[in-house]
Write a protein that holds these residues in place. Sequence first.
Motif, PDB file in Angstrom:
ATOM      1  N   UNK A  54     -63.243   1.990  50.857  1.00  0.00           N
ATOM      2  CA  UNK A  54     -63.929   3.257  50.502  1.00  0.00           C
ATOM      3  C   UNK A  54     -64.311   3.841  52.003  1.00  0.00           C
ATOM      4  N   UNK A  55     -64.725   3.017  52.963  1.00  0.00           N
ATOM      5  CA  UNK A  55     -65.154   3.433  54.202  1.00  0.00           C
ATOM      6  C   UNK A  55     -63.950   3.326  55.345  1.00  0.00           C
ATOM      7  N   UNK A  56     -62.735   3.628  54.840  1.00  0.00           N
ATOM      8  CA  UNK A  56     -61.633   3.574  55.614  1.00  0.00           C
ATOM      9  C   UNK A  56     -61.542   4.733  56.983  1.00  0.00           C
ATOM     10  N   UNK A  57     -62.495   5.631  56.782  1.00  0.00           N
ATOM     11  CA  UNK A  57     -62.414   6.733  57.915  1.00  0.00           C
ATOM     12  C   UNK A  57     -63.498   6.460  58.794  1.00  0.00           C
ATOM     13  N   UNK A  58     -64.300   5.512  58.661  1.00  0.00           N
ATOM     14  CA  UNK A  58     -65.709   5.269  59.365  1.00  0.00           C
ATOM     15  C   UNK A  58     -65.318   5.273  60.826  1.00  0.00           C
ATOM     16  N   UNK A  65     -64.434   8.574  62.342  1.00  0.00           N
ATOM     17  CA  UNK A  65     -65.599   9.421  62.358  1.00  0.00           C
ATOM     18  C   UNK A  65     -66.434   9.056  63.408  1.00  0.00           C
ATOM     19  N   UNK A  66     -66.639   7.942  63.586  1.00  0.00           N
ATOM     20  CA  UNK A  66     -67.704   7.503  64.628  1.00  0.00           C
ATOM     21  C   UNK A  66     -67.265   7.892  66.024  1.00  0.00           C
ATOM     22  N   UNK A  67     -65.915   7.789  66.281  1.00  0.00           N
ATOM     23  CA  UNK A  67     -65.512   8.240  67.616  1.00  0.00           C
ATOM     24  C   UNK A  67     -65.556   9.598  67.722  1.00  0.00           C
ATOM     25  N   UNK A  68     -65.326  10.248  66.654  1.00  0.00           N
ATOM     26  CA  UNK A  68     -65.142  11.854  66.950  1.00  0.00           C
ATOM     27  C   UNK A  68     -66.562  12.344  66.852  1.00  0.00           C
ATOM     28  N   UNK A  69     -67.855  11.680  66.467  1.00  0.00           N
ATOM     29  CA  UNK A  69     -69.174  11.958  66.436  1.00  0.00           C
ATOM     30  C   UNK A  69     -69.561  12.022  67.684  1.00  0.00           C
ATOM     31  N   UNK A  86     -68.530  20.822  62.589  1.00  0.00           N
ATOM     32  CA  UNK A  86     -67.375  20.106  61.713  1.00  0.00           C
ATOM     33  C   UNK A  86     -67.744  19.928  60.596  1.00  0.00           C
ATOM     34  N   UNK A  87     -66.959  20.488  59.477  1.00  0.00           N
ATOM     35  CA  UNK A  87     -67.258  19.898  57.960  1.00  0.00           C
ATOM     36  C   UNK A  87     -66.016  18.575  57.854  1.00  0.00           C
ATOM     37  N   UNK A  88     -66.391  17.471  57.527  1.00  0.00           N
ATOM     38  CA  UNK A  88     -65.825  16.202  57.462  1.00  0.00           C
ATOM     39  C   UNK A  88     -65.566  15.805  56.121  1.00  0.00           C
ATOM     40  N   UNK A  89     -64.616  15.505  55.362  1.00  0.00           N
ATOM     41  CA  UNK A  89     -64.499  15.044  54.117  1.00  0.00           C
ATOM     42  C   UNK A  89     -63.086  14.305  53.952  1.00  0.00           C
ATOM     43  N   UNK A  90     -63.248  12.883  53.722  1.00  0.00           N
ATOM     44  CA  UNK A  90     -62.230  11.991  53.170  1.00  0.00           C
ATOM     45  C   UNK A  90     -61.792  12.234  52.102  1.00  0.00           C
ATOM     46  N   UNK A 120     -54.008   2.929  64.690  1.00  0.00           N
ATOM     47  CA  UNK A 120     -53.988   4.327  65.323  1.00  0.00           C
ATOM     48  C   UNK A 120     -55.417   4.882  65.412  1.00  0.00           C
ATOM     49  N   UNK A 121     -56.172   5.089  64.399  1.00  0.00           N
ATOM     50  CA  UNK A 121     -57.204   5.975  64.382  1.00  0.00           C
ATOM     51  C   UNK A 121     -58.536   5.678  65.324  1.00  0.00           C
ATOM     52  N   UNK A 122     -58.212   4.349  66.066  1.00  0.00           N
ATOM     53  CA  UNK A 122     -59.244   4.039  67.106  1.00  0.00           C
ATOM     54  C   UNK A 122     -58.435   4.158  68.447  1.00  0.00           C
TER      55      UNK A 122
END
Length: 267
Positions: free
Chosen positions: A18-22, A25-29, A39-43, A247-249
């Motif tokens: 469920x927290x696949x995006x964390x 998101x942490x890097x973007x924040x 930014x409106x963020x929605x997984x 990839x996302x990190x």
Amino acid sequence: MGKEIAIITLHGMGDYKPNYYEELKSKLVKALDTDWQKVAFEPVQYQPILQNNQNDIWQRMNRFPLDGSILRRFLLFGFSDAGSLEYSARSNVSDQYIKVQKEIMQALDKVYIELGGNDKPVIIIAQSLGCQVISNYIWDAKKGSGIFNGLYSDASDQLKSFRRLESCVHLLTTGCNIPMFVGGLAPIEAIQKPNDAFTWYNYFDRDDVLGWPLSPLSDSYNALVIDHEINAGGIFSSWNPWSHGKYWTDKDVIKPLIKKIRSYIIA
């Protein structure tokens, strides 16, 4: 502070987290600092639609002494996602396919409200199977099929436009396995741009057997998609298939993404 841009994420195949995006998101924040408030963020969470059946099947199969349980579980939870959705999309019983598309639409409805009911820019980030899922959604939005075939039409014209991603300025795909879905099709056609500003960047690692470049697929893909080869992951993953989940990190994905986000944030 008002929101100026929306980011929608889609996860890939396999066991659901469920927290696949964390991490993303942490890097973007951290990078955007106070601009994150704009930014409106929605997984999007579509895996629960499929996973209950997969859990049941896995439990039934465990009655037999099977070797390779880790790989078997990955293949069951990963490729049955893909197979179930593609079968559902092409059959008269398309309940699962529509439910997945509805999850995307509901995520868009949420950020639409956060954006003040305006068709402000949207960036979509998709991993692995999520790339095929969002490609199907954009395809259906243009063709008036799937969830756009007369369903959920009780909305303003502006919201309908937003749901069709007519304000989506960027699609970022990672570990994309679209070639595995279209390999048997002829001709192979890419989606049409939802608007003139739309760009599609696809990131792949040659060591990631589930991630592919897209531009060689056909002339239409070559005209639409900009492929970027990177070396995703660290010392233990960048040289092998485990790069698929890294990839996302990776800085080669994050830095261009942050630059793209900033270009659409009103100072």
